[in-house]
Design a protein around this motif. Structure first.
Motif, short mmCIF file in Angstrom:
data_model
loop_
_atom_site.label_atom_id
_atom_site.label_comp_id
_atom_site.label_asym_id
_atom_site.label_seq_id
_atom_site.Cartn_x
_atom_site.Cartn_y
_atom_site.Cartn_z
N LYS A 113 -17.81 15.22 30.13
CA LYS A 113 -16.62 15.67 30.86
C LYS A 113 -16.01 14.47 31.60
N PRO A 114 -15.50 13.50 30.85
CA PRO A 114 -14.97 12.31 31.53
C PRO A 114 -13.66 12.59 32.25
N GLY A 115 -13.57 12.07 33.44
CA GLY A 115 -12.32 12.12 34.19
C GLY A 115 -11.47 10.91 33.82
N PRO A 116 -10.28 10.82 34.39
CA PRO A 116 -9.39 9.72 34.02
C PRO A 116 -9.97 8.34 34.29
N LEU A 117 -10.64 8.16 35.42
CA LEU A 117 -11.21 6.84 35.71
C LEU A 117 -12.41 6.53 34.81
N ASP A 118 -13.11 7.55 34.34
CA ASP A 118 -14.18 7.33 33.35
C ASP A 118 -13.60 6.78 32.06
N ASP A 162 -18.81 5.48 22.84
CA ASP A 162 -19.57 4.31 22.37
C ASP A 162 -19.95 3.38 23.52
N GLU A 163 -19.01 3.13 24.41
CA GLU A 163 -19.30 2.24 25.54
C GLU A 163 -20.32 2.87 26.49
N LEU A 164 -20.21 4.18 26.70
CA LEU A 164 -21.17 4.89 27.55
C LEU A 164 -22.57 4.82 26.96
N LEU A 165 -22.67 5.02 25.66
CA LEU A 165 -23.98 4.94 25.00
C LEU A 165 -24.55 3.53 25.09
N HIS A 166 -23.70 2.53 24.97
CA HIS A 166 -24.18 1.14 24.98
C HIS A 166 -24.56 0.65 26.38
N TYR A 167 -23.70 0.90 27.37
CA TYR A 167 -23.91 0.33 28.70
C TYR A 167 -24.49 1.30 29.72
#
Length: 125
Positions: free
Chosen positions: A32-37, A80-85
């Motif tokens: 549930k990403p918000g805009p800043l996420d 992808d970036e969330l999974l990586h970092y």
């Protein structure tokens, strides 16, 4: 009775033609990403290694940053970036930037997100 979770097998590419056997399980999670996420996800991909660590040229738009993106593109990059970092690492993309450069980059990426997701415009969370 609970269903067994499938174990996947394959090879991890070590580079230079070398591979190593690997195994993993897949999970599903509702994000549930918000805009800043979403901004952090795009900035992580396109600006993490920006290389400008002072305020000398804050107004120069990074040449690799697209002008616009689709919703699907933004969400795929975010995932992808969330999974990586991981969550804490995702927002660390601008650590080496000066304040003015960081603010300019945030503005450009936020414009991309707001154009793709007009309903998020004006919200921070």
């Amino acid at each position: 009775m609970a269903r067994d979770i499938k174990v996947h097998t394959g090879y991890y590419d070590l580079g230079e033609g070398r591979k190593e056997p690997t195994a993993w399980v897949e999970t599903g999670s509702l994000l549930k990403p918000g805009p800043l996420d979403l901004v952090d996800g795009l900035a992580s991909k396109y600006l993490r290694y920006e290389g400008i660590d002072d305020d000398g040229r804050p107004g120069d738009r990074p040449k690799d940053l697209p002008e616009r993106m689709t919703q699907r593109q933004i969400l795929a990059i975010y995932r992808d970036e969330l999974l990586h970092y991981g969550r804490p690492g995702l927002s660390a993309w601008g650590e080496n930037m000066g304040t003015a450069r960081f603010a300019a980059c945030m503005k450009w990426v936020r414009e991309i997100v707001d154009e793709a997701f007009p309903g998020l415009k004006g919200y921070t969370r």
